[in-house]
Write an enzyme that holds these catalytic residues in place. Structure first.
Site, PDB file in Angstrom:
ATOM      1  CG  HIS A   1       0.605  -3.310  -8.843  1.00 42.34           C
ATOM      2  ND1 HIS A   1       1.629  -4.227  -8.758  1.00 42.34           N
ATOM      3  CD2 HIS A   1       1.160  -2.191  -9.385  1.00 42.34           C
ATOM      4  CE1 HIS A   1       2.750  -3.696  -9.228  1.00 42.34           C
ATOM      5  NE2 HIS A   1       2.485  -2.462  -9.625  1.00 42.34           N
TER       6      HIS A   1
ATOM      7  CB  CYS B   1      -0.125  -6.570  -5.525  1.00 41.70           C
ATOM      8  SG  CYS B   1      -0.097  -6.911  -7.306  1.00 41.70           S
TER       9      CYS B   1
ATOM     10  CB  CYS C   1       2.095  -9.351  -9.162  1.00 44.50           C
ATOM     11  SG  CYS C   1       2.110  -7.749 -10.005  1.00 44.50           S
TER      12      CYS C   1
ATOM     13  CG  ASP D   1      -2.023  12.919   2.849  1.00 51.69           C
ATOM     14  OD1 ASP D   1      -3.161  13.003   2.346  1.00 51.69           O
ATOM     15  OD2 ASP D   1      -1.294  13.905   3.068  1.00 51.69           O
TER      16      ASP D   1
ATOM     17  CB  CYS E   1       4.641  -7.226  -7.312  1.00 55.93           C
ATOM     18  SG  CYS E   1       3.350  -6.267  -6.478  1.00 55.93           S
TER      19      CYS E   1
ATOM     20  CG  ASP F   1      -6.658  17.327   6.167  1.00 59.40           C
ATOM     21  OD1 ASP F   1      -6.214  18.092   7.056  1.00 59.40           O
ATOM     22  OD2 ASP F   1      -6.548  17.577   4.956  1.00 59.40           O
TER      23      ASP F   1
END
Length: 356
Positions: free
Chosen positions: A298, A268, A271, A225, A266, A5
């Protein structure tokens, strides 16, 4: 790919420390309390004039927002040229033009008008300063507040961009996600997406709620974003599929004895490795930094899964069905013990040709 940015948002988030003029934005150092003003006069660099060199009464230095920085604190002038130079040095794949950003809930029509036209002038300065146009994509940012009227500020900004479209590789939609109503929010997104070319990416800045992504993608947005997934993770809130708001508060006592993982299936770290909700509840309550790391992982995994599903549905030409399924899961209706679909969601999706 790397996207950077320009520093424009800090004109909102650090407004109390900023002075915005035609030359650029001057930020006051919040950590300096007793810097001798005479030292500042001898501390100029080769990047441009010091803040005191900007005449406040000149035609190119109209005071647009903020309070004049204290003379006892060091100041930094960020010009469009400076922003582009820094992003060129970083080597980002997508760089943003420095725009004049005003909070979406500001009640100052004159300030919005100044910012809209200044954003166009600064874009031209950004282009002139851009050293690597063949390898770094410079995106302009649509401004204009919440004015979606015919001939309004958003239209004027979009018209200015159309004149420059030949050398623009993609566009960003800015000035939102600042506290405006959802009704105003979706109408601005809809107007911009209809006006921007279909063969160039449309990037909606600062938007990251899963429902917003699903709805705005239907309106025509391609990129997003937001800090929301990671920030909310640090507060112990997990993103999960199902009923609105689609979150699970792991600090809640309801999770203290729950041996299930955050979300079955999931991938991640939390999990996949069997961290139970109860375990994460304990870690969060104890202030263990591992909890924030696992929760962040996660939420990022959830968002990646969500966007992969959205992209797959688009490529298979079944996005309307995907949207209906997602919205139906979040809003089952009061008759079924859930919530009704919010009016703004219905109206936004209707504008995109999707009836929920």
């Amino acid at each position: 790919p790397i996207l950077t940015d320009s520093g424009g948002f800090q004109m909102v988030s650090l407004l109390k420390l900023a002075l915005i003029t035609e030359e650029g934005v001057t930020f006051e150092n919040p950590f300096d309390d007793d810097v001798d003003n005479n030292d500042n006069k001898n501390d100029k660099d080769d990047d441009g004039p010091d803040a005191e060199d900007i005449g406040q009464s000149s035609s190119t230095s109209t005071l647009a927002a903020g309070t004049a920085p204290s003379k006892k604190k060091r100041r930094m002038l960020l010009r469009p040229e400076d922003s582009i130079r820094h992003q060129n040095l970083i080597g980002s794949d997508i760089i943003m033009a420095l725009d004049d950003v005003v909070s979406s809930i500001e009640q100052d029509d004159e300030r919005f008008t100044i910012a809209t036209y200044r954003t166009l002038r600064w874009l031209d300065r950004c282009r002139s300063a851009h050293a690597n146009p063949k390898t770094q994509n410079l995106f302009p940012i649509v401004q204009g507040g919440l004015d979606t009227a015919v001939g309004g500020l958003r239209e004027k900004c979009l018209a200015g961009f159309r004149i420059r479209d030949e050398w623009v590789p993609g566009y960003a939609i800015g000035g939102l996600a600042g506290g405006e109503s959802k009704d105003d929010f979706w109408r601005v997104v809809d107007q911009c997406c209809r006006a921007l070319p279909d063969d160039k990416p449309r990037y909606l800045m600062g938007v990251g709620y899963p429902l917003d992504l699903v709805v705005c993608t239907a309106l025509g947005v391609d990129m997003y974003d937001c800090v929301y997934p990671t920030r909310t993770a640090r507060f112990g809130v997990a993103l999960v599929p199902g009923e609105a708001p689609g979150t699970l508060r792991l600090k809640s006592n309801d999770c203290s004895g729950d041996d299930s993982v955050i979300q079955e299936g999931c991938e991640c770290q939390a999990c996949k490795n069997g961290y139970s909700r109860a375990r994460l509840h304990f870690l969060l309550k104890a202030g263990n930094p591992l909890a924030a790391q696992l929760m962040t992982n996660h939420n990022v995994a959830y968002m990646m899964s969500l966007t992969r599903g959205m992209r797959k549905a688009i490529m298979e030409d079944r996005y309307p069905e995907y949207v209906k399924s997602f919205v139906g899961d979040q809003f089952r209706g009061r008759d079924a013990g859930g919530e009704d679909v919010p009016t703004w969601v219905r109206e936004a999706l209707a504008s995109a040709g999707i009836d929920v």
